[in-house]
Write a protein that holds these residues in place. Sequence first.
Motif, mmCIF file in Angstrom:
data_model
loop_
_atom_site.group_PDB
_atom_site.id
_atom_site.type_symbol
_atom_site.label_atom_id
_atom_site.label_comp_id
_atom_site.label_asym_id
_atom_site.label_seq_id
_atom_site.Cartn_x
_atom_site.Cartn_y
_atom_site.Cartn_z
ATOM 1 N N TYR A 4 0.779 -1.217 0.034
ATOM 2 C CA TYR A 4 -0.066 -0.051 0.115
ATOM 3 C C TYR A 4 0.812 1.237 -0.164
ATOM 4 O O TYR A 4 1.975 1.188 0.640
ATOM 5 C CB TYR A 4 -0.919 -0.262 1.094
ATOM 6 N N SER A 22 3.626 -3.096 3.640
ATOM 7 C CA SER A 22 2.996 -4.289 3.426
ATOM 8 C C SER A 22 2.183 -4.649 4.517
ATOM 9 O O SER A 22 2.568 -4.262 5.611
ATOM 10 C CB SER A 22 4.079 -5.467 2.999
ATOM 11 N N ASP A 23 1.102 -5.308 4.268
ATOM 12 C CA ASP A 23 0.278 -5.926 5.494
ATOM 13 C C ASP A 23 0.478 -7.557 5.286
ATOM 14 O O ASP A 23 -0.119 -8.136 5.972
ATOM 15 C CB ASP A 23 -1.289 -5.533 5.305
ATOM 16 N N ASP A 46 9.108 0.493 9.559
ATOM 17 C CA ASP A 46 8.159 -0.243 9.143
ATOM 18 C C ASP A 46 7.613 0.111 7.724
ATOM 19 O O ASP A 46 6.611 -0.395 7.338
ATOM 20 C CB ASP A 46 7.264 -0.296 10.257
ATOM 21 N N HIS A 47 8.300 1.061 7.081
ATOM 22 C CA HIS A 47 7.904 1.598 5.821
ATOM 23 C C HIS A 47 9.120 2.181 4.964
ATOM 24 O O HIS A 47 9.905 2.388 5.490
ATOM 25 C CB HIS A 47 6.878 2.646 5.974
ATOM 26 N N ARG A 73 -3.744 1.907 9.592
ATOM 27 C CA ARG A 73 -4.556 0.706 10.026
ATOM 28 C C ARG A 73 -4.201 -0.844 9.579
ATOM 29 O O ARG A 73 -4.247 -1.896 10.242
ATOM 30 C CB ARG A 73 -6.016 1.035 9.797
ATOM 31 N N ARG A 74 -3.980 -0.821 8.471
ATOM 32 C CA ARG A 74 -3.248 -1.921 7.790
ATOM 33 C C ARG A 74 -2.304 -2.508 8.335
ATOM 34 O O ARG A 74 -2.034 -3.564 8.719
ATOM 35 C CB ARG A 74 -3.489 -1.807 6.375
ATOM 36 N N LEU A 75 -1.172 -1.614 8.640
ATOM 37 C CA LEU A 75 0.192 -1.869 9.022
ATOM 38 C C LEU A 75 -0.091 -2.438 10.490
ATOM 39 O O LEU A 75 0.703 -3.403 10.916
ATOM 40 C CB LEU A 75 1.055 -0.677 8.943
ATOM 41 N N THR A 76 -0.881 -1.819 11.204
ATOM 42 C CA THR A 76 -1.080 -2.059 12.681
ATOM 43 C C THR A 76 -1.844 -3.448 12.864
ATOM 44 O O THR A 76 -1.279 -4.283 13.708
ATOM 45 C CB THR A 76 -1.902 -0.880 13.426
ATOM 46 N N GLY A 77 -2.724 -3.583 12.059
ATOM 47 C CA GLY A 77 -3.621 -4.873 11.903
ATOM 48 C C GLY A 77 -2.804 -6.142 11.578
ATOM 49 O O GLY A 77 -3.130 -7.144 12.180
ATOM 50 N N ALA A 78 -1.712 -5.879 10.802
ATOM 51 C CA ALA A 78 -1.007 -6.929 10.673
ATOM 52 C C ALA A 78 0.197 -7.215 11.407
ATOM 53 O O ALA A 78 1.062 -8.184 11.351
ATOM 54 C CB ALA A 78 -0.287 -6.802 9.225
ATOM 55 N N ARG A 81 3.652 -2.777 12.504
ATOM 56 C CA ARG A 81 3.839 -1.397 13.041
ATOM 57 C C ARG A 81 4.948 -1.281 14.029
ATOM 58 O O ARG A 81 4.986 -2.030 15.085
ATOM 59 C CB ARG A 81 2.577 -0.737 13.660
#
Length: 88
Positions: A4, A22-23, A46-47, A73-78, A81
Amino acid sequence: MTVYIDPPTWPGHGRMWSHLVSDVSFDELHAFAASIGCPPRAFERDHYDVPSHRYADAVAAGAVEVGSKELVRRLTGAGLRRPKGRSV
């Protein structure tokens, strides 16, 4: 593979920047970044920081455009983060 990218709205060093994440995994992220010519030094915790003039290249290569909040949100959910000040 899903990576993303958020819009290039982050100022720094006289330019605007996007974040590429990435997630799935950092391996996926590093492979994608290398495929579009991002140097390893552009990776931060992380990015990858992507300059605005390379944004279209990332999208053309398959990065999915999302807003900054959705990207985090996607990074944290995976579970990928890595906030500043926290050990890795």
